[in-house]
Design an enzyme around this catalytic site. Structure first.
Site, PDB file in Angstrom:
ATOM      1  N   ASN A   9       0.871  -1.179   0.000  1.00 15.74           N
ATOM      2  CA  ASN A   9       0.000   0.000   0.000  1.00 15.74           C
ATOM      3  C   ASN A   9       0.904   1.225   0.000  1.00 15.74           C
ATOM      4  OD1 ASN A   9      -1.793   2.056   0.546  1.00 15.74           O
ATOM      5  ND2 ASN A   9      -2.214   1.418   2.660  1.00 15.74           N
ATOM      6  N   LYS A  11       0.094   4.246  -0.190  1.00 19.88           N
ATOM      7  CA  LYS A  11      -0.554   5.414   0.442  1.00 19.88           C
ATOM      8  C   LYS A  11      -0.410   6.647  -0.460  1.00 19.88           C
ATOM      9  CE  LYS A  11       0.305   3.313   4.867  1.00 19.88           C
ATOM     10  NZ  LYS A  11       0.199   3.420   6.306  1.00 19.88           N
ATOM     11  N   HIS A  94      -9.459   1.026   5.192  1.00 19.51           N
ATOM     12  CA  HIS A  94      -8.163   1.137   5.868  1.00 19.51           C
ATOM     13  C   HIS A  94      -8.341   2.007   7.107  1.00 19.51           C
ATOM     14  CE1 HIS A  94      -3.982   2.237   6.616  1.00 19.51           C
ATOM     15  NE2 HIS A  94      -3.642   1.192   5.894  1.00 19.51           N
ATOM     16  N   GLU A  96      -6.666   4.341   8.244  1.00 21.36           N
ATOM     17  CA  GLU A  96      -6.452   5.782   8.009  1.00 21.36           C
ATOM     18  C   GLU A  96      -7.707   6.418   7.430  1.00 21.36           C
ATOM     19  OE1 GLU A  96      -2.822   5.354   5.767  1.00 21.36           O
ATOM     20  OE2 GLU A  96      -1.781   4.776   7.605  1.00 21.36           O
ATOM     21  N   GLU A 164      -5.163  -5.435  10.706  1.00 23.19           N
ATOM     22  CA  GLU A 164      -4.144  -4.407  10.900  1.00 23.19           C
ATOM     23  C   GLU A 164      -4.384  -3.684  12.219  1.00 23.19           C
ATOM     24  OE1 GLU A 164      -2.262  -3.132   6.970  1.00 23.19           O
ATOM     25  OE2 GLU A 164      -4.038  -1.911   7.219  1.00 23.19           O
ATOM     26  N   GLY A 170       2.643   1.867  10.725  1.00 21.34           N
ATOM     27  CA  GLY A 170       3.573   2.981  10.568  1.00 21.34           C
ATOM     28  C   GLY A 170       4.302   3.363  11.851  1.00 21.34           C
ATOM     29  N   SER A 210       3.744  -2.565  10.146  1.00 21.57           N
ATOM     30  CA  SER A 210       5.210  -2.542  10.260  1.00 21.57           C
ATOM     31  C   SER A 210       5.875  -3.843   9.809  1.00 21.57           C
ATOM     32  CB  SER A 210       5.627  -2.191  11.695  1.00 21.57           C
ATOM     33  OG  SER A 210       5.120  -0.913  12.042  1.00 21.57           O
TER      34      SER A 210
HETATM   35  C1  PEP Z   1      -0.639  -0.123   6.007  1.00 24.05           C
HETATM   36  O1  PEP Z   1      -0.631   0.990   5.528  1.00 24.05           O
HETATM   37  O2  PEP Z   1      -1.601  -0.870   5.770  1.00 24.05           O
HETATM   38  C2  PEP Z   1       0.487  -0.542   6.847  1.00 24.05           C
HETATM   39  C3  PEP Z   1       0.437  -1.722   7.403  1.00 24.05           C
HETATM   40  O3  PEP Z   1       1.536   0.333   6.984  1.00 24.05           O
HETATM   41  P1  PEP Z   1       3.007   0.015   7.595  1.00 24.05           P
HETATM   42  O4  PEP Z   1       3.478  -1.258   6.954  1.00 24.05           O
HETATM   43  O5  PEP Z   1       3.823   1.200   7.220  1.00 24.05           O
HETATM   44  O6  PEP Z   1       2.846  -0.149   9.074  1.00 24.05           O
END
Ligand code: PEP
Length: 253
Positions: A9, A11, A94, A96, A164, A170, A210
């Site tokens: 992703n 973003k 997601h 976010e 997630e 992040g 992460s």
């Molecule tokens: C994500 O954006 O779905 C995500 C898991 O980000 P990151 O790997 O940066 O934690």
């Protein structure tokens, strides 16, 4: 048999030019054939990226969509528009989007239905916040998100679920493989209750939060985890290729 799905992703990152450079770098590497590789660039790069990867096995997804087919919805992109340029997957709900754009479970349910109607494979994101986990509410939270998202959904086995935990996105904090496995097993049990064990056995469950080349093997060794959704680490072709090639000794990564 569930085929692993390793998804990136991107973003809100990368101009069209930067996107093309990144996907060329990835495409020209040796990538494992044992997994499906998916990248989700921003809307502005989708068309160009799809042209770039025409002869490769890399799949392309969008990061969001609206549920209506067309009309006066300024700023939105429809599932039909995505489908018309060759997009195969779409990330829905997601954290976010839930957090910054107030996406509700009801809206997410409508988007899930619309994606399936148009033949897009939705990646439904679910996960608890740190406060919810600290209060011991993580399973209740995820269960409510899933039950509401899947309301009146047919073809549930076509949906990919990404667990997630919000506190791991992040932040550099990875859920332990036990935590990720426990929740993935729980998610499968919820799907079995809503649908049946066949749907539950076939549904793809990813972990996200992460993920890096250093922790991918441990995460993927868990029986109920079928793939990962990778944010930050997917912006670097070398690192993402290492994640894709976990457990293999590949050249060019
Ligand atoms: C994500 O954006 O779905 C995500 C898991 O980000 P990151 O790997 O940066 O934690």
């Amino acid at each position: 048999m569930r085929r692993p799905l390793i998804a990136g992703n991107w973003k809100m990152n990368n101009s069209v030019e930067e996107s093309i450079n990144l996907v060329r770098d990835l495409r020209d590497r040796e990538l494992s054939e044992k997994v499906d590789v998916l990248i989700c660039p921003p809307f502005t790069s989708l068309y160009a990226i799809i042209n770039e990867i025409k002869n490769s096995s890399i799949k392309v997804g969008a990061q969001n969509m609206y549920y209506e087919d067309k009309g006066a919805f300024t700023g939105e992109v429809s599932p039909a528009m995505l489908k018309s340029i060759g997009v195969e997957y779409v990330i829905i709900g997601h954290s976010e989007r839930r957090q910054y754009f107030n996406e509700t479970d009801q809206l997410i349910n409508k988007k899930l239905k619309a994606a399936l109607t148009h033949g897009l494979i939705p990646i439904l994101c679910v996960g608890e916040t740190l406060e919810q986990r600290e209060e011991g509410m993580e399973k209740e939270t995820v269960k409510a998100q899933i039950v509401k998202a899947f309301k009146n959904i047919e073809k549930a086995e076509k949906v990919v679920i990404a667990y997630e935990p919000v506190w791991a996105i992040g932040t550099g904090k990875v859920a332990t493989s036990e935590q990720a496995e426990e929740m993935s097993e729980f998610i499968r049990s919820i799907i079995a209750t809503i649908y049946n064990s066949e749907v539950a056995d076939n549904i793809i469950i990813q972990y996200g939060g992460s993920v890096k080349s250093l922790n991918i093997s441990e995460i993927m060794s868990q029986p109920n985890i079928d793939g990962v959704l990778v944010g930050g680490a997917s912006l670097n072709a070398e690192e993402f290729a290492k994640i894709v090639n976990f457990g293999e000794d590949k050249k060019g990564c």
